[in-house]
Design a protein around this motif. Structure first.
Motif, short mmCIF file in Angstrom:
data_model
loop_
_atom_site.label_atom_id
_atom_site.label_comp_id
_atom_site.label_asym_id
_atom_site.label_seq_id
_atom_site.Cartn_x
_atom_site.Cartn_y
_atom_site.Cartn_z
N GLY A 1 0.68 -1.25 0.07
CA GLY A 1 -0.02 0.23 0.00
C GLY A 1 0.91 1.22 0.15
N ARG B 1 -3.48 3.97 2.25
CA ARG B 1 -3.84 3.15 3.21
C ARG B 1 -2.70 1.91 3.08
NH1 ARG B 1 -9.17 -1.10 4.26
NH2 ARG B 1 -8.34 -2.24 2.28
N SER C 1 -1.47 -1.94 4.37
CA SER C 1 -1.95 -3.24 4.59
C SER C 1 -0.85 -3.93 5.26
CB SER C 1 -2.63 -3.89 3.70
OG SER C 1 -3.78 -3.25 3.08
N TYR D 1 -4.38 -2.69 9.03
CA TYR D 1 -4.43 -1.36 8.29
C TYR D 1 -3.93 -0.24 8.81
CZ TYR D 1 -7.40 -4.64 5.94
OH TYR D 1 -8.06 -6.08 5.41
#
Length: 119
Positions: free
Chosen positions: A8, A19, A21, A79
């Protein structure tokens, strides 16, 4: 053993969002806390945010109200939603997992993902 794979990262303009991950595999049942750390060039690695097995969260002052850490327990994934990014957020972001042991804890690290914020 626990393996962590991040994804990400990338390049984003100041004010934008990303975002990250982090997928955990292996002995995930041993994990007590997961989190994100970052390391900018010439600086030490610093805590960004953590989330415990019970769901408690902790943030660095510099990211409070801008970043949100969350998790999908079924997917063993954590996340990091990053909003209102600024150039000072540029760093390599590392996923971390900690498993308690009799004498302390074992820390696992992902390979890191680069986040670059351009002004």
């Amino acid at each position: 053993q626990v393996q962590l794979v991040e994804s990400g990262g990338g390049l984003v303009l100041a004010g934008g969002s990303l975002r990250l991950s982090c997928a955990a595999s292996g002995s995930t049942y041993t994990i007590n806390v997961m989190g994100w750390y970052r390391q900018a060039p010439g600086k030490e690695r610093e805590l960004v945010a953590t989330i415990s097995r019970a769901g408690g969260t902790k943030y660095a002052d510099s990211v409070k109200s801008r970043f949100t850490i969350s998790r999908d327990t079924a997917k063993n994934t954590v996340y990091l939603q990053m909003n209102s990014l600024n150039p000072e957020d540029t760093a390599v972001y590392y996923c971390n997992a900690e498993s308690p042991t009799r004498f302390g804890s074992t820390k696992y690290w992902g390979q890191g993902t680069q986040v670059t914020v351009s002004s």
